[in-house]
Design a protein around this motif. Sequence first.
Motif, PDB file in Angstrom:
ATOM      1  N   PHE A   1      26.274  -3.264  -2.073  1.00 11.94           N
ATOM      2  CA  PHE A   1      27.075  -2.786  -3.205  1.00 11.94           C
ATOM      3  C   PHE A   1      26.598  -1.401  -3.646  1.00 11.94           C
ATOM      4  O   PHE A   1      27.403  -0.490  -3.872  1.00 11.94           O
ATOM      5  N   ILE A   2      25.277  -1.226  -3.766  1.00 11.88           N
ATOM      6  CA  ILE A   2      24.723   0.060  -4.196  1.00 11.88           C
ATOM      7  C   ILE A   2      24.993   1.145  -3.149  1.00 11.88           C
ATOM      8  O   ILE A   2      25.374   2.275  -3.477  1.00 11.88           O
ATOM      9  N   ASN A   3      24.808   0.820  -1.867  1.00  6.78           N
ATOM     10  CA  ASN A   3      25.055   1.808  -0.807  1.00  6.78           C
ATOM     11  C   ASN A   3      26.512   2.248  -0.778  1.00  6.78           C
ATOM     12  O   ASN A   3      26.813   3.432  -0.544  1.00  6.78           O
ATOM     13  N   GLU A   4      27.410   1.309  -1.020  1.00 10.99           N
ATOM     14  CA  GLU A   4      28.835   1.653  -1.071  1.00 10.99           C
ATOM     15  C   GLU A   4      29.126   2.600  -2.231  1.00 10.99           C
ATOM     16  O   GLU A   4      29.883   3.577  -2.081  1.00 10.99           O
ATOM     17  N   LYS A   5      28.508   2.334  -3.381  1.00  8.21           N
ATOM     18  CA  LYS A   5      28.701   3.210  -4.544  1.00  8.21           C
ATOM     19  C   LYS A   5      28.089   4.592  -4.311  1.00  8.21           C
ATOM     20  O   LYS A   5      28.629   5.610  -4.766  1.00  8.21           O
ATOM     21  N   ILE A   6      26.961   4.639  -3.613  1.00 10.99           N
ATOM     22  CA  ILE A   6      26.314   5.921  -3.317  1.00 10.99           C
ATOM     23  C   ILE A   6      27.209   6.778  -2.427  1.00 10.99           C
ATOM     24  O   ILE A   6      27.322   7.997  -2.619  1.00 10.99           O
ATOM     25  N   GLU A   7      27.871   6.159  -1.458  1.00  8.89           N
ATOM     26  CA  GLU A   7      28.759   6.899  -0.557  1.00  8.89           C
ATOM     27  C   GLU A   7      29.923   7.540  -1.312  1.00  8.89           C
ATOM     28  O   GLU A   7      30.411   8.604  -0.928  1.00  8.89           O
ATOM     29  N   ARG A   8      30.348   6.897  -2.385  1.00  6.77           N
ATOM     30  CA  ARG A   8      31.491   7.418  -3.144  1.00  6.77           C
ATOM     31  C   ARG A   8      31.099   8.503  -4.142  1.00  6.77           C
ATOM     32  O   ARG A   8      31.965   9.130  -4.754  1.00  6.77           O
ATOM     33  N   LEU A   9      29.796   8.710  -4.329  1.00  6.51           N
ATOM     34  CA  LEU A   9      29.351   9.674  -5.332  1.00  6.51           C
ATOM     35  C   LEU A   9      29.749  11.095  -4.983  1.00  6.51           C
ATOM     36  O   LEU A   9      30.011  11.911  -5.872  1.00  6.51           O
ATOM     37  N   LYS A  10      29.797  11.432  -3.700  1.00 14.20           N
ATOM     38  CA  LYS A  10      30.052  12.805  -3.290  1.00 14.20           C
ATOM     39  C   LYS A  10      31.415  13.321  -3.759  1.00 14.20           C
ATOM     40  O   LYS A  10      31.603  14.524  -3.924  1.00 14.20           O
ATOM     41  N   ASN A  11      32.353  12.408  -3.991  1.00 15.96           N
ATOM     42  CA  ASN A  11      33.696  12.799  -4.436  1.00 15.96           C
ATOM     43  C   ASN A  11      33.908  12.567  -5.928  1.00 15.96           C
ATOM     44  O   ASN A  11      35.034  12.644  -6.414  1.00 15.96           O
ATOM     45  N   LYS A  12      32.846  12.276  -6.665  1.00 14.29           N
ATOM     46  CA  LYS A  12      32.965  11.948  -8.083  1.00 14.29           C
ATOM     47  C   LYS A  12      32.130  12.925  -8.904  1.00 14.29           C
ATOM     48  O   LYS A  12      30.940  13.105  -8.644  1.00 14.29           O
ATOM     49  N   GLU A  13      32.771  13.560  -9.874  1.00 14.83           N
ATOM     50  CA  GLU A  13      32.063  14.486 -10.751  1.00 14.83           C
ATOM     51  C   GLU A  13      31.311  13.693 -11.813  1.00 14.83           C
ATOM     52  O   GLU A  13      31.916  12.959 -12.600  1.00 14.83           O
ATOM     53  N   ILE A  14      29.999  13.831 -11.836  1.00 17.17           N
ATOM     54  CA  ILE A  14      29.135  13.119 -12.775  1.00 17.17           C
ATOM     55  C   ILE A  14      28.413  14.138 -13.646  1.00 17.17           C
ATOM     56  O   ILE A  14      27.802  15.081 -13.131  1.00 17.17           O
ATOM     57  N   SER A  15      28.475  13.958 -14.957  1.00 16.05           N
ATOM     58  CA  SER A  15      27.781  14.873 -15.857  1.00 16.05           C
ATOM     59  C   SER A  15      26.856  14.166 -16.841  1.00 16.05           C
ATOM     60  O   SER A  15      26.110  14.828 -17.563  1.00 16.05           O
ATOM     61  N   SER A  16      26.909  12.824 -16.888  1.00 13.85           N
ATOM     62  CA  SER A  16      26.072  12.102 -17.840  1.00 13.85           C
ATOM     63  C   SER A  16      25.632  10.779 -17.230  1.00 13.85           C
ATOM     64  O   SER A  16      26.229  10.276 -16.264  1.00 13.85           O
ATOM     65  N   LEU A  17      24.587  10.211 -17.838  1.00  9.73           N
ATOM     66  CA  LEU A  17      24.093   8.915 -17.365  1.00  9.73           C
ATOM     67  C   LEU A  17      25.103   7.804 -17.604  1.00  9.73           C
ATOM     68  O   LEU A  17      25.176   6.852 -16.835  1.00  9.73           O
ATOM     69  N   GLY A  18      25.877   7.915 -18.679  1.00 12.09           N
ATOM     70  CA  GLY A  18      26.889   6.906 -18.958  1.00 12.09           C
ATOM     71  C   GLY A  18      27.927   6.826 -17.847  1.00 12.09           C
ATOM     72  O   GLY A  18      28.317   5.732 -17.414  1.00 12.09           O
ATOM     73  N   GLN A  19      28.389   7.986 -17.375  1.00 16.44           N
ATOM     74  CA  GLN A  19      29.347   8.009 -16.270  1.00 16.44           C
ATOM     75  C   GLN A  19      28.735   7.406 -15.009  1.00 16.44           C
ATOM     76  O   GLN A  19      29.387   6.648 -14.289  1.00 16.44           O
ATOM     77  N   LEU A  20      27.476   7.751 -14.743  1.00 11.51           N
ATOM     78  CA  LEU A  20      26.819   7.228 -13.547  1.00 11.51           C
ATOM     79  C   LEU A  20      26.617   5.719 -13.648  1.00 11.51           C
ATOM     80  O   LEU A  20      26.803   4.993 -12.670  1.00 11.51           O
ATOM     81  N   ALA A  21      26.244   5.230 -14.835  1.00 10.65           N
ATOM     82  CA  ALA A  21      26.047   3.789 -15.023  1.00 10.65           C
ATOM     83  C   ALA A  21      27.352   3.031 -14.819  1.00 10.65           C
ATOM     84  O   ALA A  21      27.374   1.960 -14.197  1.00 10.65           O
ATOM     85  N   ARG A  22      28.456   3.574 -15.348  1.00 12.61           N
ATOM     86  CA  ARG A  22      29.760   2.917 -15.162  1.00 12.61           C
ATOM     87  C   ARG A  22      30.173   2.917 -13.697  1.00 12.61           C
ATOM     88  O   ARG A  22      30.872   2.003 -13.243  1.00 12.61           O
ATOM     89  N   HIS A  23      29.747   3.941 -12.954  1.00 15.50           N
ATOM     90  CA  HIS A  23      30.075   4.007 -11.532  1.00 15.50           C
ATOM     91  C   HIS A  23      29.433   2.849 -10.771  1.00 15.50           C
ATOM     92  O   HIS A  23      30.007   2.347  -9.793  1.00 15.50           O
ATOM     93  N   PHE A  24      28.252   2.397 -11.214  1.00 15.27           N
ATOM     94  CA  PHE A  24      27.539   1.324 -10.534  1.00 15.27           C
ATOM     95  C   PHE A  24      27.816  -0.045 -11.156  1.00 15.27           C
ATOM     96  O   PHE A  24      27.161  -1.026 -10.795  1.00 15.27           O
ATOM     97  N   GLN A  25      28.776  -0.124 -12.096  1.00 16.58           N
ATOM     98  CA  GLN A  25      29.081  -1.400 -12.727  1.00 16.58           C
ATOM     99  C   GLN A  25      29.989  -2.256 -11.859  1.00 16.58           C
ATOM    100  O   GLN A  25      30.816  -1.750 -11.099  1.00 16.58           O
ATOM    101  N   HIS A  26      29.853  -3.560 -12.036  1.00 15.00           N
ATOM    102  CA  HIS A  26      30.688  -4.509 -11.297  1.00 15.00           C
ATOM    103  C   HIS A  26      31.975  -4.800 -12.055  1.00 15.00           C
ATOM    104  O   HIS A  26      33.047  -4.902 -11.461  1.00 15.00           O
TER     105      HIS A  26
END
Length: 468
Positions: free
Chosen positions: A196-221
């Motif tokens: 699950f984490i590796n899949e989310k990491i692969e999608r990070l390159k196309n996602k603009e992240i500027s805060s920890l809240g956005q990053l935390a929501r990206h890894f939420q189930h």
Amino acid sequence: MDKQNQHGETQLSLHVDDYKAYLKNLFSNAYDFQIRTIHTKQMTEVNLYYFNGLVDITLLDELVAKSIVSIEQSTTIDPNDTIVSLTNHTLPLNLDDIKEGLLNGQVLVHINAHSPYLLTINNDPARQVAEPTTEYQVFGPKLGFVESVDKNIGILRYYLKDCELHTVEAFAGKENTMKVAVAYIHSLIDETSLSFINEKIERLKNKEISSLGQLARHFQHDFYSLFPQSVLTERPDHAKESLLDGKFVIFLSYHTFCIVTPVQLLDTIGSIEDSSFTVSWNKLIIRILRLLCMIIGTTLPALYVALVAFHPELIPTTFTLTIAQSRAQIPITASFEALLMLFALDVLVEASIRLPSFVGQTIGIVGGLVIGTAAAEAGIVSNIMVVTIAFTAICTFVIPSWEFVFTWRIMRYIYVLVASLLGLYGLSLVFGLTFLHLCKLKAHDKPYLEPISPFNFKKLRTFFHSRP
């Protein structure tokens, strides 16, 4: 300026004038961008390109500038070798690499007729390791994370010297690239969570992240649940214990907090400091106290509304007379009174957080004592309601997880609204629905209520009481 060869690879121009013209035009509106020209003993032109605030100027003068001036004419030795041997360097493949390197604090060195290099001579603006400023503790280490991802990984390894501690580096976004680092103990992680984490990491390159809240929501189930499936911490000891519990710790550039995921209900009411007590029973008492405070702080205003408005016969007679006397001159209903006081409480909390510390303390005292007392004396709200809301606030702030505090603040409004419409029946109904939601909720395929549901006595006993 860029040229394409027959294999489709980008070739950069070797002439210094091309770079100077291009970069001067690109950063024409940046006063801190510097173009510095130095000549060797043989009068070969060398250009240095960098941003003032991002580069260690002293190191640049000592290592690079002096080396350039001392370069002798040679047909067997590349003049760049004298420079790049002194510091870390990379070879840019295209203009995008050059722009990214300059914006990240590297120095572009270009000797005429030679390939340019990016030298790493960063002036790291991150502060030194210091005591946590948000998560206070009585016992335990006085050390907190800083804004540098690499330093934070180093701090984590300082606390946890384990070969099984794996770290993964990733970059989020295309325009504003942010560095992300994920740490975990491989032997304690199940394959489902890791996938699950590796899949989310692969999608990070196309996602603009500027805060920890956005990053935390990206890894939420579950994106739509009110209950947090990850928490933030700036304490390395908390991150270490989370890793030993089989969780992931995620860092983001320029942030002093890290993300701990996945978390479950009991994780949000526990604190690492609880294990520091010399008497093991203290851990049991403090965690039961937090659990009771969580329930009281969420349901007490709604329970008051339901009993006063719908079921006064359930209240002892003496107490009923006291409540009736207190509410005799109150022009508003109990439900509206509770909502008004909850709203006032949240406004005071937000005001005390956003204002400077010395002003915030004053706002808390003035709001809690003066405004509350004045409102009761003016007949706007009853004295019992002021006491109820004050006790509710105190109970809520006993919970160590700030994200969880916000969740129960929202739930309080829901409970009060339902209790004002359906009384104790509505309160029981919404409480049951909350419990059903928690039973259904999963964090990385782990039950959110574990070890309560499914019940695991051994884990539950360990959570409340540590054996020597």
